[in-house]
Design a protein around this motif. Structure first.
Motif, short mmCIF file in Angstrom:
data_model
loop_
_atom_site.label_atom_id
_atom_site.label_comp_id
_atom_site.label_asym_id
_atom_site.label_seq_id
_atom_site.Cartn_x
_atom_site.Cartn_y
_atom_site.Cartn_z
N SER A 1 0.84 -1.20 0.00
CA SER A 1 0.00 0.00 0.00
C SER A 1 0.87 1.25 0.00
CB SER A 1 -0.92 0.02 1.22
OG SER A 1 -1.76 -1.13 1.23
N LEU A 2 0.47 2.24 -0.78
CA LEU A 2 1.21 3.49 -0.83
C LEU A 2 1.01 4.27 0.47
CD1 LEU A 2 0.45 4.72 -4.46
CD2 LEU A 2 2.49 3.55 -3.63
N GLY A 3 2.07 5.01 0.86
CA GLY A 3 2.00 5.83 2.06
C GLY A 3 1.83 5.04 3.34
N SER A 4 2.37 3.82 3.40
CA SER A 4 2.24 2.98 4.59
C SER A 4 3.62 2.65 5.14
CB SER A 4 1.48 1.69 4.27
OG SER A 4 0.19 1.96 3.76
N GLN A 5 3.66 2.25 6.40
CA GLN A 5 4.92 1.90 7.06
C GLN A 5 5.00 0.38 7.24
OE1 GLN A 5 5.01 4.46 10.61
NE2 GLN A 5 6.74 5.49 9.67
N HIS B 1 18.09 -8.72 11.79
CA HIS B 1 18.24 -7.27 11.70
C HIS B 1 16.94 -6.71 11.14
CE1 HIS B 1 20.71 -3.54 11.14
NE2 HIS B 1 19.68 -3.26 10.34
N SER B 2 16.33 -5.74 11.84
CA SER B 2 15.06 -5.16 11.42
C SER B 2 15.25 -3.73 10.97
CB SER B 2 14.03 -5.21 12.56
OG SER B 2 13.73 -6.54 12.89
N LYS B 3 14.40 -3.32 10.04
CA LYS B 3 14.46 -1.96 9.51
C LYS B 3 13.03 -1.51 9.23
CE LYS B 3 16.39 0.81 5.70
NZ LYS B 3 17.21 1.69 6.55
N ILE B 4 12.69 -0.31 9.67
CA ILE B 4 11.37 0.28 9.42
C ILE B 4 11.47 1.26 8.26
CG2 ILE B 4 9.52 1.68 10.41
CD1 ILE B 4 10.25 0.57 13.13
N PHE B 5 10.56 1.19 7.31
CA PHE B 5 10.58 2.07 6.16
C PHE B 5 9.15 2.41 5.76
CE2 PHE B 5 9.97 -2.07 4.34
CZ PHE B 5 9.18 -1.87 3.22
N SER B 6 9.00 3.40 4.92
CA SER B 6 7.70 3.82 4.42
C SER B 6 7.67 3.70 2.91
CB SER B 6 7.41 5.28 4.82
OG SER B 6 7.35 5.41 6.22
N THR B 7 6.57 3.21 2.39
CA THR B 7 6.41 3.20 0.94
C THR B 7 6.15 4.62 0.45
OG1 THR B 7 4.06 2.69 1.27
CG2 THR B 7 5.56 0.84 0.86
N ARG B 8 6.33 4.80 -0.84
CA ARG B 8 6.14 6.13 -1.41
C ARG B 8 4.68 6.55 -1.37
NH1 ARG B 8 9.16 5.04 -7.04
NH2 ARG B 8 7.87 3.16 -6.80
N SER B 9 4.46 7.83 -1.27
CA SER B 9 3.09 8.34 -1.35
C SER B 9 2.66 8.35 -2.81
CB SER B 9 3.01 9.75 -0.77
OG SER B 9 3.78 10.65 -1.54
N CYS B 10 1.37 8.55 -3.02
CA CYS B 10 0.86 8.61 -4.40
C CYS B 10 1.51 9.76 -5.15
CB CYS B 10 -0.66 8.78 -4.36
SG CYS B 10 -1.43 8.98 -5.98
N ALA B 11 1.72 10.89 -4.46
CA ALA B 11 2.34 12.03 -5.12
C ALA B 11 3.79 11.75 -5.48
CB ALA B 11 2.25 13.26 -4.21
N GLU B 12 4.52 11.06 -4.62
CA GLU B 12 5.92 10.75 -4.91
C GLU B 12 6.06 9.79 -6.08
OE1 GLU B 12 7.82 11.21 -0.42
OE2 GLU B 12 7.16 9.26 -1.13
N LYS B 13 5.12 8.85 -6.22
CA LYS B 13 5.23 7.87 -7.28
C LYS B 13 4.63 8.35 -8.59
CE LYS B 13 4.17 3.10 -8.54
NZ LYS B 13 3.58 1.82 -8.14
N ASN B 14 3.47 8.98 -8.52
CA ASN B 14 2.73 9.32 -9.74
C ASN B 14 2.68 10.80 -10.05
OD1 ASN B 14 1.90 6.50 -9.92
ND2 ASN B 14 0.46 6.97 -8.28
#
Length: 600
Positions: free
Chosen positions: A173-177, A196-209
């Motif tokens: 899902s876009l804009g999710s962690q 080893h764990s890493k937290i990241f966020s997917t791109r928002s709709c504006a960042e991708k499209n």
């Protein structure tokens, strides 16, 4: 001569493997399709293999998805340990340098990632593979991938520079962690450094499209304010018609007052820009305004309006020539005053002459030259967006401490020109996102982070013992919203501080503070590297930190109205903060007294 040539040839021959190892990290190693026989026998072309559910079913004899859900367990003994059980009993440390890369995909509503990492030096000779799991923060969905080396492979220390990659994780899902965890295999029974764990966020709709393609993320980028007398005209850009946004709203607030305006553009006149007027605003007041589309969870654009005072011309006097009747009494009064002054000076002259040598003019001159002059320097009215401050705290110290934190946030937001983020004020957003996801987003988006340290915040729970060890390890791998606590927030901030310090980066984003009833020992070790303040005595220093202004300069010092230690209590918010700190001090003293009596 031929001996020297032979030695040179031998050196070149010995150096070729080293050159090959140096070139190894150039290309990342991607998973291969392998058969189970190839993995067990160690044939060519099966060095780094993906394990599918069909392979797992063949090895176990049943479908694992019914038992283990969407995640794939690693049955080491079934794949590699039937001939040599000891092959699955060695310790291997966690991978490092875990990275998340986005992969382009045609679906505009989702993202796809690939995870890469490097193996650790420790235990690399016994490394048998990796398991990569992905979990949405605040959710229960988990996706796993399993990769194995063939049983005859033994890695060397130089292979720790190799980069291994996972298969793509699609449909995120876009804009999710998300939290991604990479485990080194085999996993021992009791070992805390195998993942080893890493937290990241997917791109928002504006960042991708692009912003013009996203209805939920769209907001007016260009806002222009014009003032003509008491009329304030605001002009902003409109979205593309295909987004279907037809109405907007504007909200302006200052000094506890709010002004709401509905906006409905006429697209037949102009499809790119629209202008509207703000009415009934008070003169000489600075307003903070927001404009957004009239949609659920629309992104708001902040702008500022400064309503100037209108200069009114003074009326002309009725007569520019003073009348004679007015000048005669004034002249008589001036004459009488002059005579009185001459008589007084005549009588006091001997006394002044007698005492003039008692005045130490050199001390007065030294005082005037060394005295510090007071300078009033208000913030610029044309400053950019106010700094965004996240306040973290612990609720273990009781409701009185929480109330003091809340009053501090209210005072900073009202009188220190700062936008405060506090979970007490955004309970709905915290419930929707989950506490951990909400704090991670605020840590990333805030300009400054202030940790209110206390005895409860510095408390560390004891590690589980005995039979509870495995259960405690399982809880450490859980990333749901209920697993978040103040300890996790401090650990996340501490890791950020440590990384910034190691890279030589600026640490001014992070601050620590204690109230008067706490001690400096309550500041956790990981926050000793950042600036820390005692509140409320250091309110001016905190203001200086947030706005980057110097409190002192040669010959002058900066005076900030209503923020000094003596002046903040004159404000209602300052008095409420002082009362809350006093009540928290009494509650803390009572708690400590009870703990002492209980110890006795």
């Amino acid at each position: 001569m031929w001996k020297a040539a032979l030695v040179l040839y031998q050196l070149i021959a010995l150096g070729e493997p080293l050159w090959a190892q140096d070139d190894a990290p150039a290309a990342a190693i991607t998973p291969q399709d392998c058969s189970l026989d190839c993995i067990r026998q160690g044939g060519p072309g099966c060095e780094y293999c993906r394990i599918t559910r069909a392979d797992l079913k063949s090895a176990l004899g049943f479908n694992s998805i019914k038992v283990f859900g969407s995640c794939i367990p690693w049955p080491c003994f079934k794949f590699l340990g039937e001939e040599d059980p000891q092959i699955c009993q060695h310790y291997v440390q966690a991978p490092n340098d875990v990275k998340v890369e986005f992969v382009n995909e045609p679906n505009p509503k989702s993202d796809t990632i690939v995870v890469s990492w490097k193996p650790s030096y420790y235990g690399i000779a016994f490394l048998r593979g990796f398991q990569v799991s992905l979990q949405a923060l605040g959710g229960s969905g988990v996706a796993c991938q399993l990769f194995l080396f063939h049983r005859n492979l033994s890695l060397e220390a130089s292979h720790a520079q190799r980069v291994y990659k996972s298969d793509p994780f699609p449909s995120l899902s876009l804009g999710s962690q998300y939290a991604v965890t990479v485990m080194a295999l085999p996993v021992p029974e009791q070992w805390e450094r195998f993942y080893h764990s890493k937290i990241f966020s997917t791109r928002s709709c504006a960042e991708k499209n692009g912003l013009e393609q996203c209805k939920k993320d769209w907001y007016p980028k260009n806002v222009m304010v014009q003032q003509e007398g008491t009329a304030i005209t605001v002009t902003f850009n409109l979205p593309p018609p295909k987004l279907g946004i037809r109405s907007y709203f504007s909200l302006c607030y200052a000094n506890g007052m709010k002004k709401y305006t509905d906006i409905t553009p006429n697209f037949s006149n102009n499809q790119t820009h629209h202008s509207y007027q703000l009415k009934d605003l008070q003169e000489g007041t600075n307003y903070t305004c927001e404009i957004a589309a009239n949609q659920v969870d629309a992104v708001r654009k902040t702008f500022y309006v400064q309503v100037l005072h209108l200069q009114k011309e003074d009326p002309l006097p009725l007569s520019v020539t003073p009348s004679l009747a007015l000048m005669i009494p004034l002249g008589l009064s001036a004459g009488v005053l002059l005579v009185v002054l001459l008589v007084a000076l005549t009588l006091r002259r001997p006394r002044l002459h007698m005492t003039k040598f008692d005045i130490k003019t050199d001390i007065i001159k030294e005082h005037l030259e060394s005295g510090t002059q007071e300078e009033v320097m208000p913030l610029s009215k044309n400053r950019p967006t106010p700094p965004r401050l996240l306040i973290c705290y612990s609720s273990r110290d009781g409701p009185a401490h929480v109330k003091a934190v809340m009053q501090l946030g209210a005072f900073i937001q009202q009188h220190m020109a700062t936008q405060v983020c506090l979970d007490l004020w955004e309970s709905l957003s915290v419930a929707e996102e989950g506490s951990m996801a909400w704090h991670c987003r605020q840590i990333r988006e805030s300009d400054f982070i202030l940790v209110i340290c206390s005895q409860g915040l510095n408390h560390r729970p004891k590690p589980p013992e005995g039979d509870d060890l495995d259960e405690g390890a399982d809880r450490g791998l859980h990333f749901g919203s209920n697993a978040f606590s103040s300890d996790t927030a401090v650990q996340l901030i501490g890791e950020e501080v440590g990384r910034a310090k190691a890279r030589g980066q600026d640490l001014s984003k992070y601050m620590a503070a204690i109230f008067e009833y706490s001690e400096e020992a309550d500041i956790p070790t990981e926050l000793r590297l950042v600036s820390h303040y005692m509140l409320t005595g250091d309110l001016e220093l905190l203001f200086s930190h947030l706005h980057g202004v110097a409190l002192h300069r040669p010959g002058h010092y900066l005076k900030i109205n209503h923020i000094s230690e003596e002046g903040f209590t004159k404000l209602p918010a300052g008095a409420a903060l002082q009362l809350a700190i006093h009540e928290a001090r009494l509650a803390t003293m009572a708690k400590r007294h009870q703990s002492v009596e209980g110890g006795d």
